[in-house]
Scaffold this motif. Structure first.
Motif, short mmCIF file in Angstrom:
data_model
loop_
_atom_site.label_atom_id
_atom_site.label_comp_id
_atom_site.label_asym_id
_atom_site.label_seq_id
_atom_site.Cartn_x
_atom_site.Cartn_y
_atom_site.Cartn_z
N ALA A 39 0.91 -1.24 0.11
CA ALA A 39 0.01 -0.01 0.02
C ALA A 39 0.84 1.18 0.05
N THR A 40 0.06 2.40 -0.21
CA THR A 40 0.84 3.77 -0.49
C THR A 40 -0.24 4.55 -0.09
N VAL A 41 0.49 5.69 0.45
CA VAL A 41 -0.45 6.79 0.69
C VAL A 41 -0.92 7.59 -0.44
N HIS A 42 -0.49 7.67 -1.44
CA HIS A 42 -0.77 8.61 -2.57
C HIS A 42 -0.86 7.34 -3.78
N PRO A 43 -1.54 7.56 -4.83
CA PRO A 43 -1.29 6.49 -6.02
C PRO A 43 0.01 6.96 -6.75
N GLN A 44 0.33 5.74 -7.23
CA GLN A 44 1.92 5.60 -8.01
C GLN A 44 1.49 5.45 -9.35
N PHE A 45 0.96 6.49 -10.05
CA PHE A 45 0.72 5.92 -11.48
C PHE A 45 1.89 6.01 -12.18
N PRO A 46 2.75 7.29 -12.30
CA PRO A 46 3.92 7.14 -12.96
C PRO A 46 4.92 5.95 -12.66
N LEU A 47 5.10 5.65 -11.71
CA LEU A 47 5.88 4.35 -11.35
C LEU A 47 5.22 3.05 -11.94
N MET A 48 3.99 2.90 -11.58
CA MET A 48 3.37 1.65 -12.09
C MET A 48 3.22 1.66 -13.63
N THR A 49 2.96 2.65 -14.12
CA THR A 49 2.87 2.80 -15.62
C THR A 49 4.33 2.39 -16.45
N ASP A 50 5.37 2.69 -15.69
CA ASP A 50 6.56 2.21 -16.21
C ASP A 50 7.02 0.92 -15.95
#
Length: 308
Positions: free
Chosen positions: A284-295
Motif C-alpha cells: 500500500a501507499t498513501v498516494h497513487p503511484q501512477f507514473p511508477l506503475m505505468t513504467d
C-alpha cells in the motif's frame, strides 16, 4: 162612532185585510182558482229535498233514487277509497303494500379444481419441458454454447510470465494466490471475461534493491474493444483511475487505485484486441503511484507478451 159603525168598519177592515187583492184569487193560492204554491224544499213533491246528512244530497220520497245505499261507492275517510255495499267489493285499509319480488337466484358456485389435479397437471408440463430440452440437447442444442468461442479467430499473441520480467525477478517466497492483491485482480480478470493464460500469473519483486513487489496476471483471447475491456476488468474495490500510455501500438492502458481493507493500492493494465495484462502493487501507499506503475507495466509487457 157607534157600535154598528165600528162593527161595520171592523168588518170592512177585516174584509180588506182578508182579501187585499180584491175578489180575485192570486195565481199562487192553494185554494180553488189558483195554481198552488210551488212545493217547498223539503216537501213531499216530485222535486228533491236538499238536507241529507251524508256527503251527497238526499233525494226525497219522489221518483228520484237515493245515492249512498245503492251500487255506487261512497268515499271513505282513509287514504284509499272504500267501496260500498253494492256490487263492488270492499277493500280494507286500501290496497296495502306491493307484494315482495321473488329473490334472485344465488350465483352458482364455481367448482374448485382439486389440488391433486393441479399438481398432476404441473408435473405433466414439467415432464414435457424436460423431454423437449433433452431432445434439443441430443440434436445439437447442447453444443450451441461452444459455437461462438470456436468461431472466434485464434489470438496472434502469447503471454508467458518467466523467471524475470521488466528488470524484476520472480518472488520465490510468495505464491501469487498468497499475495495481497490477488483476490482483487482475480475478480477483475473474471469481470473482463477472458481467463488468464496457463503461465500468465506471477509475483515479481525488486528486493533487496528497492521495496517493489507486484502481482502480474495476463492472458490472450477474444478481448474485443480494448477500452471496453479495461472498463470491465477492474478490481472489485476500485476507487479511481485515469488513462495512461500503453507502450505499444494497437493497445489501450489504464491506471487506478483499489482498496485492500483500509489501505490503498495502485494498479495499471493494458489491452489489445486479443491480449491483456494487469500489474498491481502488493504494498500500500498513501498516494497513487501512477507514473511508477505505468513504467513497471510497460517494461513487464515487453518481456511477457510476444507474437505467436
Amino acid at each position: 162612532m157607534s157600535g154598528d159603525e165600528t162593527g161595520a168598519g171592523g168588518a170592512a177592515q177585516g174584509g180588506a185585510e182578508a182579501a187585499p187583492w180584491g175578489g180575485k184569487r192570486p195565481w199562487w193560492s192553494a185554494e180553488s182558482g189558483g195554481t198552488g204554491p210551488l212545493p217547498s224544499l223539503g216537501g213531499t213533491g216530485g222535486h228533491p229535498m236538499v238536507g241529507g246528512s251524508g256527503a251527497f244530497p238526499r233525494v226525497g220520497t219522489g221518483g228520484q233514487r237515493v245515492v249512498g245505499t245503492g251500487g255506487h261507492p261512497a268515499v271513505g275517510t282513509g287514504g284509499h277509497p272504500v267501496v260500498g255495499t253494492g256490487g263492488h267489493p270492499v277493500v280494507r285499509d286500501g290496497t296495502g303494500p306491493l307484494p315482495p319480488l321473488p329473490a334472485a337466484p344465488a350465483p352458482a358456485r364455481r367448482r374448485r379444481v382439486p389440488r391433486l389435479l393441479l399438481v398432476g397437471g404441473a408435473a405433466a408440463v414439467a415432464a414435457v419441458a424436460l423431454m423437449a430440452g433433452a431432445l434439443a440437447f441430443r440434436t445439437g442444442g447442447g453444443d450451441a454454447q461452444d459455437t461462438p468461442t470456436a468461431a472466434l479467430p485464434a489470438s496472434t499473441k502469447v503471454i508467458t510470465a518467466g523467471a524475470a520480467a521488466g528488470g524484476l525477478h520472480r518472488d520465490a517466497l510468495t505464491a501469487p494466490k498468497a499475495s495481497a492483491a490477488y483476490p482483487f485482480i482475480a475478480g477483475a480478470v473474471e469481470a473482463g471475461g477472458v481467463p488468464a493464460a496457463k503461465q500468465g500469473t506471477a509475483v515479481y519483486t525488486a528486493e533487496p534493491v528497492r521495496k517493489l513487489n507486484v502481482l502480474f496476471m495476463g492472458g490472450t483471447g477474444a478481448v474485443g474493444d480494448p477500452a471496453a475491456f479495461l472498463r470491465k476488468a477492474r478490481p472489485t474495490t476500485f476507487i479511481q483511475g485515469q488513462d495512461t500510455a500503453p507502450g505499444g501500438k494497437g493497445a489501450k492502458a489504464f491506471c487506478g487505485t483499489f482498496a485492500v481493507l483500509a489501505e490503498t493500492h495502485t494498479y495499471c493494465a493494458w489491452a489489445t484486441r486479443d491480449s491483456y495484462g494487469i500489474v498491481a502493487a502488493n504494498r500500500a501507499t498513501v498516494h497513487p503511484q501512477f507514473p511508477l506503475m505505468t513504467d513497471v507495466m510497460r517494461r513487464i509487457r515487453k518481456d511477457v507478451e510476444r507474437p505467436k
